[in-house]
Design an enzyme around this catalytic site. Structure first.
Site, PDB file in Angstrom:
ATOM      1  N   GLY A 257      21.451  -8.277  22.279  1.00  0.00           N
ATOM      2  CA  GLY A 257      20.106  -7.796  22.643  1.00  0.00           C
ATOM      3  C   GLY A 257      19.160  -8.981  22.690  1.00  0.00           C
ATOM      4  CB  VAL A 258      15.458  -9.083  22.639  1.00  0.00           C
ATOM      5  CG1 VAL A 258      14.462 -10.008  23.280  1.00  0.00           C
ATOM      6  CG2 VAL A 258      15.439  -7.758  23.349  1.00  0.00           C
ATOM      7  CB  ILE A 259      17.212 -10.807  17.921  1.00  0.00           C
ATOM      8  CG1 ILE A 259      15.860 -10.133  17.691  1.00  0.00           C
ATOM      9  CG2 ILE A 259      17.489 -11.855  16.834  1.00  0.00           C
ATOM     10  CD1 ILE A 259      15.702  -9.461  16.340  1.00  0.00           C
TER      11      ILE A 259
ATOM     12  N   GLY B 135      19.569  -4.447  16.311  1.00  0.00           N
ATOM     13  CA  GLY B 135      18.428  -3.535  16.337  1.00  0.00           C
ATOM     14  C   GLY B 135      17.711  -3.512  14.999  1.00  0.00           C
TER      15      GLY B 135
ATOM     16  CG  ASP C 239       8.322  -2.895  15.577  1.00  0.00           C
ATOM     17  OD1 ASP C 239       7.851  -2.801  16.727  1.00  0.00           O
ATOM     18  OD2 ASP C 239       8.980  -3.877  15.182  1.00  0.00           O
TER      19      ASP C 239
ATOM     20  CG  HIS D 295       1.972 -24.071  48.930  1.00  0.00           C
ATOM     21  ND1 HIS D 295       3.275 -23.607  48.872  1.00  0.00           N
ATOM     22  CD2 HIS D 295       2.043 -25.351  49.378  1.00  0.00           C
ATOM     23  CE1 HIS D 295       4.091 -24.566  49.288  1.00  0.00           C
ATOM     24  NE2 HIS D 295       3.367 -25.642  49.587  1.00  0.00           N
TER      25      HIS D 295
ATOM     26  CD  GLU E 268      25.832  -5.214  23.221  1.00  0.00           C
ATOM     27  OE1 GLU E 268      25.030  -5.910  22.591  1.00  0.00           O
ATOM     28  OE2 GLU E 268      25.791  -3.965  23.213  1.00  0.00           O
TER      29      GLU E 268
ATOM     30  N   GLY F 247       0.825  -1.198   0.000  1.00  0.00           N
ATOM     31  CA  GLY F 247       0.000   0.000   0.000  1.00  0.00           C
ATOM     32  C   GLY F 247       0.859   1.247   0.000  1.00  0.00           C
TER      33      GLY F 247
ATOM     34  CB  ALA G 281       4.148  -8.231  19.343  1.00  0.00           C
TER      35      ALA G 281
HETATM   36  P1  FAD Z   1       5.306  -5.701  11.783  1.00  0.00           P
HETATM   37  O1  FAD Z   1       5.028  -6.892  12.582  1.00  0.00           O
HETATM   38  O2  FAD Z   1       6.668  -5.516  11.231  1.00  0.00           O
HETATM   39  O3  FAD Z   1       4.248  -5.733  10.592  1.00  0.00           O
HETATM   40  C1  FAD Z   1       4.252  -4.803   9.558  1.00  0.00           C
HETATM   41  C2  FAD Z   1       3.594  -5.443   8.350  1.00  0.00           C
HETATM   42  O4  FAD Z   1       3.379  -4.440   7.370  1.00  0.00           O
HETATM   43  C3  FAD Z   1       4.449  -6.513   7.680  1.00  0.00           C
HETATM   44  O5  FAD Z   1       3.643  -7.601   7.325  1.00  0.00           O
HETATM   45  C4  FAD Z   1       4.976  -5.808   6.434  1.00  0.00           C
HETATM   46  O6  FAD Z   1       5.280  -6.698   5.373  1.00  0.00           O
HETATM   47  C5  FAD Z   1       3.791  -4.925   6.108  1.00  0.00           C
HETATM   48  N1  FAD Z   1       4.106  -3.770   5.285  1.00  0.00           N
HETATM   49  C6  FAD Z   1       5.153  -2.926   5.389  1.00  0.00           C
HETATM   50  N2  FAD Z   1       5.034  -1.928   4.478  1.00  0.00           N
HETATM   51  C7  FAD Z   1       3.893  -2.166   3.796  1.00  0.00           C
HETATM   52  C8  FAD Z   1       3.233  -1.491   2.736  1.00  0.00           C
HETATM   53  N3  FAD Z   1       3.700  -0.359   2.237  1.00  0.00           N
HETATM   54  N4  FAD Z   1       2.078  -2.025   2.287  1.00  0.00           N
HETATM   55  C9  FAD Z   1       1.575  -3.181   2.802  1.00  0.00           C
HETATM   56  N5  FAD Z   1       2.163  -3.845   3.817  1.00  0.00           N
HETATM   57  C10 FAD Z   1       3.304  -3.341   4.296  1.00  0.00           C
HETATM   58  N6  FAD Z   1       7.988  -8.691  20.262  1.00  0.00           N
HETATM   59  C11 FAD Z   1       7.370  -9.131  21.388  1.00  0.00           C
HETATM   60  O7  FAD Z   1       6.580  -8.385  21.977  1.00  0.00           O
HETATM   61  N7  FAD Z   1       7.598 -10.391  21.871  1.00  0.00           N
HETATM   62  C12 FAD Z   1       8.461 -11.239  21.273  1.00  0.00           C
HETATM   63  O8  FAD Z   1       8.641 -12.366  21.729  1.00  0.00           O
HETATM   64  C13 FAD Z   1       9.132 -10.806  20.098  1.00  0.00           C
HETATM   65  N8  FAD Z   1       9.995 -11.623  19.464  1.00  0.00           N
HETATM   66  C14 FAD Z   1      10.615 -11.185  18.326  1.00  0.00           C
HETATM   67  C15 FAD Z   1      11.536 -12.025  17.726  1.00  0.00           C
HETATM   68  C16 FAD Z   1      12.202 -11.605  16.583  1.00  0.00           C
HETATM   69  C17 FAD Z   1      13.178 -12.528  15.923  1.00  0.00           C
HETATM   70  C18 FAD Z   1      11.912 -10.327  16.029  1.00  0.00           C
HETATM   71  C19 FAD Z   1      12.574  -9.872  14.773  1.00  0.00           C
HETATM   72  C20 FAD Z   1      10.998  -9.483  16.638  1.00  0.00           C
HETATM   73  C21 FAD Z   1      10.348  -9.897  17.803  1.00  0.00           C
HETATM   74  N9  FAD Z   1       9.461  -9.072  18.475  1.00  0.00           N
HETATM   75  C22 FAD Z   1       8.850  -9.499  19.615  1.00  0.00           C
HETATM   76  C23 FAD Z   1       9.142  -7.727  17.971  1.00  0.00           C
HETATM   77  C24 FAD Z   1       7.810  -7.760  17.211  1.00  0.00           C
HETATM   78  O9  FAD Z   1       7.907  -8.701  16.168  1.00  0.00           O
HETATM   79  C25 FAD Z   1       7.490  -6.385  16.657  1.00  0.00           C
HETATM   80  O10 FAD Z   1       7.533  -5.433  17.695  1.00  0.00           O
HETATM   81  C26 FAD Z   1       6.113  -6.379  16.038  1.00  0.00           C
HETATM   82  O11 FAD Z   1       6.028  -7.303  14.985  1.00  0.00           O
HETATM   83  C27 FAD Z   1       5.760  -4.984  15.500  1.00  0.00           C
HETATM   84  O12 FAD Z   1       4.485  -5.025  14.963  1.00  0.00           O
HETATM   85  P2  FAD Z   1       4.040  -4.021  13.811  1.00  0.00           P
HETATM   86  O13 FAD Z   1       2.617  -4.378  13.514  1.00  0.00           O
HETATM   87  O14 FAD Z   1       4.352  -2.644  14.179  1.00  0.00           O
HETATM   88  O15 FAD Z   1       4.965  -4.364  12.564  1.00  0.00           O
HETATM   89  P1  NAI Z   2      18.176  -4.909  20.552  1.00  0.00           P
HETATM   90  O1  NAI Z   2      18.046  -3.440  20.537  1.00  0.00           O
HETATM   91  O2  NAI Z   2      17.441  -5.692  21.565  1.00  0.00           O
HETATM   92  O3  NAI Z   2      19.710  -5.298  20.732  1.00  0.00           O
HETATM   93  C1  NAI Z   2      20.696  -4.895  19.847  1.00  0.00           C
HETATM   94  C2  NAI Z   2      22.038  -5.022  20.543  1.00  0.00           C
HETATM   95  O4  NAI Z   2      23.048  -4.861  19.573  1.00  0.00           O
HETATM   96  C3  NAI Z   2      22.250  -3.968  21.611  1.00  0.00           C
HETATM   97  O5  NAI Z   2      22.704  -4.575  22.799  1.00  0.00           O
HETATM   98  C4  NAI Z   2      23.287  -3.044  20.985  1.00  0.00           C
HETATM   99  O6  NAI Z   2      24.112  -2.419  21.921  1.00  0.00           O
HETATM  100  C5  NAI Z   2      24.047  -4.013  20.110  1.00  0.00           C
HETATM  101  N1  NAI Z   2      24.748  -3.399  18.993  1.00  0.00           N
HETATM  102  C6  NAI Z   2      24.342  -2.379  18.206  1.00  0.00           C
HETATM  103  N2  NAI Z   2      25.262  -2.116  17.257  1.00  0.00           N
HETATM  104  C7  NAI Z   2      26.262  -3.018  17.428  1.00  0.00           C
HETATM  105  C8  NAI Z   2      27.470  -3.273  16.750  1.00  0.00           C
HETATM  106  N3  NAI Z   2      27.841  -2.554  15.703  1.00  0.00           N
HETATM  107  N4  NAI Z   2      28.261  -4.267  17.204  1.00  0.00           N
HETATM  108  C9  NAI Z   2      27.907  -5.017  18.275  1.00  0.00           C
HETATM  109  N5  NAI Z   2      26.745  -4.814  18.960  1.00  0.00           N
HETATM  110  C10 NAI Z   2      25.940  -3.830  18.536  1.00  0.00           C
HETATM  111  O7  NAI Z   2      17.826  -5.377  19.067  1.00  0.00           O
HETATM  112  P2  NAI Z   2      17.571  -6.816  18.449  1.00  0.00           P
HETATM  113  O8  NAI Z   2      18.043  -7.886  19.358  1.00  0.00           O
HETATM  114  O9  NAI Z   2      18.077  -6.736  17.069  1.00  0.00           O
HETATM  115  O10 NAI Z   2      15.987  -6.875  18.413  1.00  0.00           O
HETATM  116  C11 NAI Z   2      15.235  -5.891  17.700  1.00  0.00           C
HETATM  117  C12 NAI Z   2      13.960  -5.603  18.382  1.00  0.00           C
HETATM  118  O11 NAI Z   2      13.112  -6.723  18.354  1.00  0.00           O
HETATM  119  C13 NAI Z   2      14.163  -5.233  19.834  1.00  0.00           C
HETATM  120  O12 NAI Z   2      13.932  -3.852  19.957  1.00  0.00           O
HETATM  121  C14 NAI Z   2      13.159  -5.993  20.596  1.00  0.00           C
HETATM  122  O13 NAI Z   2      12.259  -5.127  21.231  1.00  0.00           O
HETATM  123  C15 NAI Z   2      12.416  -6.814  19.573  1.00  0.00           C
HETATM  124  N6  NAI Z   2      12.429  -8.197  20.036  1.00  0.00           N
HETATM  125  C16 NAI Z   2      11.694  -8.514  21.137  1.00  0.00           C
HETATM  126  C17 NAI Z   2      11.716  -9.790  21.645  1.00  0.00           C
HETATM  127  C18 NAI Z   2      10.957 -10.078  22.873  1.00  0.00           C
HETATM  128  O14 NAI Z   2      10.141  -9.251  23.269  1.00  0.00           O
HETATM  129  N7  NAI Z   2      11.161 -11.224  23.505  1.00  0.00           N
HETATM  130  C19 NAI Z   2      12.478 -10.856  21.009  1.00  0.00           C
HETATM  131  C20 NAI Z   2      13.260 -10.401  19.885  1.00  0.00           C
HETATM  132  C21 NAI Z   2      13.189  -9.119  19.423  1.00  0.00           C
END
Ligand code: FAD
Ligand code: NAI
Length: 478
Positions: free
Chosen positions: A195-197, A284, A325, A457, A216, A125, A333
């Site tokens: 970080g988290v991932i 990130g 995001d 408990h 890191e 879109g 999420a």
């Molecule tokens: P997104 O989920 O990124 O969705 C955006 C959607 O819009 C996508 O489908 C994309 O293709 C679509 N889109 C983009 N541009 C367009 C366009 N122009 N037209 C049509 N469609 C489009 N968060 C948690 O809370 N708990 C977790 O355990 C967790 N684990 C994660 C693990 C990993 C490996 C990663 C990468 C992220 C994780 N997150 C987690 C973060 C979470 O996935 C995001 O915060 C969340 O998906 C954000 O939701 P959103 O709807 O903003 O965007």
């Molecule tokens: P993050 O922000 O959690 O961690 C990125 C890490 O990379 C930081 O510790 C940062 O200092 C480090 N970093 C940055 N630049 C660097 C470099 N050049 N060299 C070495 N280290 C460097 O981001 P991540 O893990 O990529 O996840 C992205 C987002 O997805 C997060 O913001 C998180 O909120 C979301 N996420 C959430 C999860 C959950 O809720 N369980 C699981 C996975 C992702």
């Protein structure tokens, strides 16, 4: 006369957790709603659910569970008197299970669109101008269409950030999608970013047998978490064999024939190099505004490329909102979902609100890490007088029965009012336990309130009660 087919009260661009939940709430509130999403399965079918469903929350938790089961079968079961002979791992089957779970979620969202009479357009879109007070959205792709919307909610999410000049190749230098799709366990796995991932995916592949090293940049480990939790986590991860080096500066990444060598400076500034079979880069994520047509309509982005919004998620354009995001705030999420609901409710004249201070954070490692509210270091920096109470899982009966006694619960409460300011958990099911802290904070509860509530408990939640008692120095089981 019925409304023209492509004229909507609300068009949501992006069908991740922010977008699809916003669309459902809009439809519930009586708006004629459309959702546009471009995520596509290998067979060309739509895959709504965004990063979370396709390459984020859901598949990562599927692999975390599979790998934890494998590790338990290999190590923890013996202590229960359960002998496992001929333990083997079929990574392709593990991935196929994960893919089935993802597809179930995709299909579930398509069902929810139908159930709520939301028009779904599969494609990309983009803003294509305005039509009086309304906005025109062009959809390119299988569901190509021209939509007209009184209001637009931008929910286009985020994408992985690459190291400068080092592109993801999907083979050896992997983003989150690649990290979730390796068809064999790499012998040596490098992870850039603790970080988290990095911690979740590093844990998955370590449990499956990879030798994992996490590099890191920051000197501190898990700087966003409470320091005591971060220290405990680092100690426990080291014991598991997850090597973490902080304070590094990546200087080069070079691809070999079948490996990848990372050159970096260590915390003392000395040059180092390490060779891996695969490298996950998780440093990130960046907002996804590609092809959105932001320039076509003058949609303002901030200096970091996020769609600029106010506290109500309103952009600089009338009736255009942005959530999840793609805007400021934590990339979670549930944050995206809550913003989606809040915006839908505001559009209906209600009072949607998202309090970032009561958003829970969870890291699904083993042990799990979760927190809500302020850390001790934040309270100290803000000069807030507080009392802290902790309780270790090693003194909790249920944790002993589970064989999962690492970690603790910590509660921070205002010294004068006893109001809970933060809760921090590292330990079994921290992701579930943290909800009690969220509820308590949302209701303005005191530590005394939690201490006086009857907890079942034996349960892990008794550790929360004991931590609340500890705030007042009257812990019972320690
Ligand atoms: P997104 O989920 O990124 O969705 C955006 C959607 O819009 C996508 O489908 C994309 O293709 C679509 N889109 C983009 N541009 C367009 C366009 N122009 N037209 C049509 N469609 C489009 N968060 C948690 O809370 N708990 C977790 O355990 C967790 N684990 C994660 C693990 C990993 C490996 C990663 C990468 C992220 C994780 N997150 C987690 C973060 C979470 O996935 C995001 O915060 C969340 O998906 C954000 O939701 P959103 O709807 O903003 O965007
Ligand atoms: P993050 O922000 O959690 O961690 C990125 C890490 O990379 C930081 O510790 C940062 O200092 C480090 N970093 C940055 N630049 C660097 C470099 N050049 N060299 C070495 N280290 C460097 O981001 P991540 O893990 O990529 O996840 C992205 C987002 O997805 C997060 O913001 C998180 O909120 C979301 N996420 C959430 C999860 C959950 O809720 N369980 C699981 C996975 C992702």
């Amino acid at each position: 006369m019925s409304a023209p087919q492509n004229l909507f009260d609300v068009v949501v661009v992006g069908g991740g957790p922010g977008g699809y939940i916003a669309a459902i709430r809009c439809a519930q509130l009586g708006f004629r709603t459309a959702c546009v999403d471009d995520w596509t399965r290998a067979d060309g079918k739509p895959a709504p659910g965004g990063t979370c469903t396709n390459v984020g929350c859901i598949p990562s938790k599927a692999l975390l569970q599979s790998s934890e089961n494998y590790e338990h079968a290999g190590h923890a079961f013996a202590d229960h008197g359960i002998e496992v002979k001929g333990l083997a791992i079929d990574v392709k089957k593990m991935l196929a299970r994960k893919d089935r779970i993802v597809a179930q979620n995709n299909d579930g969202i398509l069902y929810l669109f139908k159930k709520n009479k939301i028009a779904f357009f599969h494609g990309r879109g983009a803003f294509a101008g305005s039509d009086g007070d309304a906005w025109k959205i062009r959809v390119d792709g299988p569901g190509a269409a021209e939509l007209v919307a009184a209001r637009v909610i931008v929910a286009t999410g985020s994408k992985p950030r690459a190291l400068p000049a080092i592109a993801f190749d999907g083979e050896r230098i992997l983003d989150n999608a690649g990290a979730l799709a390796m068809t064999a366990v790499p012998g040596r796995l490098g992870v850039v970013g603790a970080g988290v991932i990095g911690l979740e995916m590093g844990s998955v592949w370590r449990r499956l047998g990879a030798k994992v090293k996490v590099l890191e940049a920051l000197p501190a480990f898990l700087g966003a978490a409470d320091e005591s939790v971060a220290n405990e986590a680092r100690k426990l991860f080291a014991r598991q064999g997850l090597a973490i080096e902080t304070g590094v500066g990546i200087t080069a990444v070079a691809l070999g024939n079948s490996d990848v060598t990372v050159s970096y400076t260590d915390a003392a500034g000395a040059p180092q190099a390490e060779t891996f079979d695969r490298l996950i880069v998780s440093i990130g994520r960046i907002p996804n505004t590609d092809g959105l047509g932001a320039e076509a309509v003058g949609l303002a982005l901030d200096e970091r490329g996020f769609v600029a919004v106010d506290a109500q998620c309103l952009t600089n354009l009338p009736n255009v909102y942005a959530i999840g995001d793609v805007v400021r705030g934590p990339m979670l999420a549930h944050k995206a979902e809550e913003e989606g609901v809040a915006v839908a409710e505001r559009l209906a004249g209600l009072h949607g609100h998202v309090d970032f201070n009561t958003l829970p954070w969870v890291i699904y490692t083993s042990p799990e890490i979760a927190w809500v509210g302020q850390t001790e270091q934040q309270l100290k920096a803000a000069g807030v007088a507080y009392r802290a109470g902790s309780f270790p899982f090693s003194a909790n009966g249920r944790a002993r029965a589970l064989g999962d006694t690492a970690g603790f619960v910590k509660i921070l409460a205002d010294a004068a009012t006893d109001r809970i300011l933060g809760m921090h958990v590292i330990g079994p099911f921290a992701s579930e336990l943290i909800s009690e802290g969220v509820v308590a904070m949302e209701f303005g509860a005191s530590a005394e309130d939690i201490a006086r509530i009857c907890h079942a408990h034996p349960s892990l939640s008794e550790a929360t009660k004991e931590a609340a008692l500890a705030v007042d120095g009257r812990v019972l089981n320690l």
